[in-house]
Design a protein around this motif. Structure first.
Motif, short mmCIF file in Angstrom:
data_model
loop_
_atom_site.label_atom_id
_atom_site.label_comp_id
_atom_site.label_asym_id
_atom_site.label_seq_id
_atom_site.Cartn_x
_atom_site.Cartn_y
_atom_site.Cartn_z
N THR A 67 0.69 -1.10 0.01
CA THR A 67 0.04 -0.01 -0.14
C THR A 67 1.01 1.13 -0.14
N GLY A 68 2.13 1.11 0.35
CA GLY A 68 3.07 2.48 0.72
C GLY A 68 2.94 2.98 2.04
N ILE A 69 1.96 2.38 2.70
CA ILE A 69 1.69 3.02 4.18
C ILE A 69 2.78 2.87 5.13
N GLY A 70 3.04 1.41 5.30
CA GLY A 70 4.18 0.92 6.12
C GLY A 70 5.55 1.64 5.71
N MET A 71 5.90 1.75 4.41
CA MET A 71 7.01 2.09 4.07
C MET A 71 6.95 3.69 4.41
N THR A 72 6.06 4.44 4.17
CA THR A 72 6.04 5.83 4.68
C THR A 72 5.98 6.00 6.13
N ILE A 73 5.53 5.12 7.02
CA ILE A 73 5.59 5.60 8.53
C ILE A 73 6.96 4.94 8.77
N ALA A 74 7.58 4.11 8.40
CA ALA A 74 8.87 3.60 8.78
C ALA A 74 9.93 4.55 8.24
N ALA A 75 9.96 5.11 7.02
CA ALA A 75 10.87 6.16 6.48
C ALA A 75 10.86 7.51 7.27
N ASN A 76 9.67 7.79 7.74
CA ASN A 76 9.50 9.10 8.25
C ASN A 76 9.94 9.09 9.88
N LYS A 77 10.48 7.92 10.24
CA LYS A 77 11.00 8.02 11.38
C LYS A 77 12.42 8.34 11.60
N ILE A 78 13.00 8.37 10.50
CA ILE A 78 14.54 8.88 10.08
C ILE A 78 14.67 10.30 9.93
N PRO A 79 15.27 10.85 10.94
CA PRO A 79 15.46 12.45 10.92
C PRO A 79 16.01 12.99 9.51
N GLY A 80 15.40 13.74 8.75
CA GLY A 80 15.82 14.36 7.51
C GLY A 80 15.03 13.98 6.32
N VAL A 81 14.28 12.72 6.64
CA VAL A 81 13.43 12.26 5.54
C VAL A 81 11.89 12.76 5.65
N ARG A 82 11.72 13.30 4.59
CA ARG A 82 10.26 13.78 4.22
C ARG A 82 9.53 12.85 3.25
N CYS A 83 8.89 11.65 3.54
CA CYS A 83 8.45 10.69 2.90
C CYS A 83 7.12 11.03 2.52
N ALA A 84 6.50 11.03 1.26
CA ALA A 84 5.11 11.28 0.87
C ALA A 84 4.47 9.93 0.18
N LEU A 85 3.66 9.84 0.71
CA LEU A 85 2.65 8.49 0.05
C LEU A 85 1.92 9.35 -0.96
N VAL A 86 2.17 8.80 -2.36
CA VAL A 86 1.41 9.17 -3.48
C VAL A 86 1.09 8.14 -4.31
N HIS A 87 -0.44 8.28 -4.81
CA HIS A 87 -0.81 7.55 -5.77
C HIS A 87 -1.31 8.37 -6.97
N ASP A 88 -1.24 9.81 -7.05
CA ASP A 88 -1.55 10.21 -8.22
C ASP A 88 -0.73 11.57 -8.54
N LEU A 89 -0.77 11.90 -9.81
CA LEU A 89 0.11 13.00 -10.36
C LEU A 89 -0.05 14.18 -9.69
#
Length: 152
Positions: A67-89
């Motif tokens: 879904t991209g959700i788990g990756m987004t949550i995990a990545a955003n725990k890393i300081p300096g990362v701004r991870c966005a879940l995107v499914h449209d242009l």
């Protein structure tokens, strides 16, 4: 552009297509896996991608799971990362312009390969709008990271 990419078992097929397209477009891609459908834990792949981006060793990162959700949550725990879940242009463009996202997450079970490749193109090709309004918000996000860092 140097791009770090990773996926879990539910996203590796789409990851492989994106890696191929990015390399064909002349980008340097570091693929952290996974490379099979055997069940694995997505944080194990979000971590190296996020670390590469946060350290500046990669310009951007891409993460894919079901879904991209788990990756987004995990990545955003890393300081300096701004991870966005995107499914449209529209969101792909807006998250670069307004949020200066440096990691893109998508769900292979949510978005097809054609749309995913277009999302990646738009996201990579869009610059951050450096205006004071957006810069102020990014600075506030950095302040949150500093305030709640477990190991400053």
């Amino acid at each position: 552009m140097k791009i770090a990419i990773g996926a879990d078992h539910a996203g590796f097929r789409l990851k492989d297509e994106i890696v191929k397209a990015l390399r064909e477009d002349g980008h340097e891609v570091e693929d952290f896996g996974c490379h099979c459908a055997d069940s694995i834990d997505y944080p194990d792949y979000a971590l190296p991608v996020g670390e590469k981006v946060a350290s500046g060793e990669a310009d951007r990162g891409i993460l894919i799971c079901g879904t991209g959700i788990g990756m987004t949550i995990a990545a955003n725990k890393i300081p300096g990362v701004r991870c966005a879940l995107v499914h449209d242009l529209f969101s792909a463009k807006a998250t670069r312009e307004h949020n200066d996202s440096n990691v893109l997450a998508m769900g292979e079970r949510v978005v097809g390969p054609g749309v995913a490749l277009e999302i990646v193109k738009v996201w990579i090709g869009t610059e951050f709008s450096e205006g004071p309004r957006h810069r102020n918000r990014i600075d506030k996000i950095k302040s949150l990271e500093e305030k709640y860092a477990l190991h400053p």
